[in-house]
Design an enzyme around this catalytic site. Sequence first.
Site, PDB file in Angstrom:
ATOM      1  CG  ASN A   1      -0.272  -0.108   2.504  1.00 42.62           C
ATOM      2  OD1 ASN A   1       0.646   0.787   2.784  1.00 42.62           O
ATOM      3  ND2 ASN A   1      -0.380  -1.187   3.266  1.00 42.62           N
TER       4      ASN A   1
ATOM      5  CE  LYS B   1       8.238 -12.153 -14.287  1.00 41.77           C
ATOM      6  NZ  LYS B   1       9.088 -11.857 -15.742  1.00 41.77           N
TER       7      LYS B   1
ATOM      8  CE  LYS C   1     -10.648   1.046  10.788  1.00 36.74           C
ATOM      9  NZ  LYS C   1     -10.006   1.654   9.828  1.00 36.74           N
TER      10      LYS C   1
ATOM     11  CE  LYS D   1      -8.520  -2.781  14.167  1.00 41.99           C
ATOM     12  NZ  LYS D   1      -7.492  -2.911  13.128  1.00 41.99           N
TER      13      LYS D   1
HETATM   14  N1  CTP Z   1      -3.862  -2.963  11.981  1.00 43.99           N
HETATM   15  C1  CTP Z   1      -2.754  -4.060  12.435  1.00 43.99           C
HETATM   16  N2  CTP Z   1      -3.217  -5.487  11.760  1.00 43.99           N
HETATM   17  C2  CTP Z   1      -3.973  -5.405  10.567  1.00 43.99           C
HETATM   18  C3  CTP Z   1      -4.564  -4.440   9.885  1.00 43.99           C
HETATM   19  C4  CTP Z   1      -4.642  -2.886  10.770  1.00 43.99           C
HETATM   20  O1  CTP Z   1      -2.602  -4.123  13.338  1.00 43.99           O
HETATM   21  N3  CTP Z   1      -4.058  -6.286   9.797  1.00 43.99           N
HETATM   22  C5  CTP Z   1      -3.707  -1.733  12.671  1.00 43.99           C
HETATM   23  C6  CTP Z   1      -3.066  -0.626  11.970  1.00 43.99           C
HETATM   24  O2  CTP Z   1      -1.524  -0.524  12.197  1.00 43.99           O
HETATM   25  C7  CTP Z   1      -3.857   0.646  12.694  1.00 43.99           C
HETATM   26  C8  CTP Z   1      -5.190   0.121  12.888  1.00 43.99           C
HETATM   27  O3  CTP Z   1      -4.950  -1.368  12.949  1.00 43.99           O
HETATM   28  O4  CTP Z   1      -2.973   1.030  13.726  1.00 43.99           O
HETATM   29  C9  CTP Z   1      -6.265   0.407  11.854  1.00 43.99           C
HETATM   30  O5  CTP Z   1      -5.794   0.045  10.538  1.00 43.99           O
HETATM   31  P1  CTP Z   1      -6.629   0.389   9.068  1.00 43.99           P
HETATM   32  O6  CTP Z   1      -6.042  -0.003   8.127  1.00 43.99           O
HETATM   33  O7  CTP Z   1      -7.281   1.945   9.296  1.00 43.99           O
HETATM   34  O8  CTP Z   1      -7.998  -0.225   9.576  1.00 43.99           O
HETATM   35  P2  CTP Z   1      -8.282  -1.952   9.673  1.00 43.99           P
HETATM   36  O9  CTP Z   1      -8.455  -2.528  11.057  1.00 43.99           O
HETATM   37  O10 CTP Z   1      -7.473  -2.668   8.710  1.00 43.99           O
HETATM   38  O11 CTP Z   1      -9.729  -1.981   8.780  1.00 43.99           O
HETATM   39  P3  CTP Z   1     -10.231  -1.288   7.234  1.00 43.99           P
HETATM   40  O12 CTP Z   1      -8.991  -1.754   6.602  1.00 43.99           O
HETATM   41  O13 CTP Z   1     -11.468  -2.165   7.311  1.00 43.99           O
HETATM   42  O14 CTP Z   1     -10.433   0.194   7.572  1.00 43.99           O
END
Ligand code: CTP
Length: 404
Positions: free
Chosen positions: A206, A285, A334, A338
């Site tokens: 990403n 590959k 979240k 979490k």
């Molecule tokens: N995070 C994590 N592990 C994952 C996904 C996210 O630890 N597999 C943590 C990120 O580091 C961040 C928080 O969760 O602190 C939120 O991440 P975000 O990408 O905004 O959200 P997601 O929980 O992944 O939800 P979505 O992608 O559906 O918005």
Amino acid sequence: MKGKGIVVGVTGGIAAYKAAELVRLLVREEAVVRVAMTANAARFVAPLTFEALSGNRVLCDMWGPEAGAMDHISLGQEADLVIVAPATANFIGKMANGIGDDFLSTMLLAATAPVLVCPAMNVKMYGNPVVQKNLEVLKDRGVTVMEPGEGQLACRSEGKGRLPDPPEIVEEAQRLLSPRDLQGMRILVTAGPTVEPLDPVRYITNRSSGKMGYAVARAAWRRGASVVLVSGPTCIAPPRGVDFKPVRTAFEMRDTVFALAPRTHVIVKAAAVADYRPKSTADQKIKKGPRALTLDLEKNPDILAELGKTDTFSGILVGFAAETEELLGNAEAKLKAKNLDMIVANDVSRKDAGFETDTNAVKILFREGRMEETPLLGKDQVADLLLDRIKVLWEDRGERRRGD
Ligand code: CTP
């Protein structure tokens, strides 16, 4: 560094030319810089160079017209920091033995500001026991001494003796100018993206640049915390002073974070962890075929959610929420799901905030329902503000533990 008074003392070594870059960087950080040079330094670089860069008259001669009658006393007392870069073996010897025979050495005898000395010289000279002893004397007196870098030296020899790169000296100066209010805190920061391999040459990732997480790690180190930075691949150099743990995949990040969590007071999860990974990784590959290709993805662990549940970690847990819509609603969900103490909500659809930018504007939500909004700030400023809030939570948690 805005408005901070910094005296840069330049002594007579070839690395004097690098001090010009140092002054430029300090001025860019909005410090008010005065340069004092020894007579030998002025043989290497003309005072006019420093005058142009600092915007102030350079002090070379005790008796010259540019020095006021009391400048050798007042300069080092009114400054917030004195940096000697480069510091030659001879000048270090003078400092260690209380000799004041020119403007700079006399000023240092009267200085009350913190002093940072950056030695630069030939490798054998640096290794000479008398130089090492003089450096120890300075350290015992409270002077901060930066280790020289290793590599090819101007005298064509190899080894330790290079002036640290000017950005590193600026980092150290920023640390010395910061309050040490996070001393004793062990903080782990995750940053950057994770990369999930498809085959030996391709991966899913990403747009996270890592800038926000690195800014938090850097600011925490400056303020005296002991910092571990667990980072996915980024284009930025690890900040000075942090224990850097590079990782690639979400699984690697999880293993590293969980191994360190029991010894950690605060975890800040600024990383953009990939939510999915390819179900299988090809050994070779993947070749293109006649038809469209469909990728099978499976879910990655949610590291933050696991930390919120586990007994392994009982410290302060801070998450980030990268959103393109419903910022507050999603962030709040979240925070609860979490089990976080604090979440930093980022509107990543903005051009001036979120991914890849140097600025950020965030909303901070706390467990007990409070919300705070920041204006658009530099990521370094946001980092300091977040650490101010984290410090309160950390102290409060400590108080409650003691009261249990
Ligand atoms: N995070 C994590 N592990 C994952 C996904 C996210 O630890 N597999 C943590 C990120 O580091 C961040 C928080 O969760 O602190 C939120 O991440 P975000 O990408 O905004 O959200 P997601 O929980 O992944 O939800 P979505 O992608 O559906 O918005």
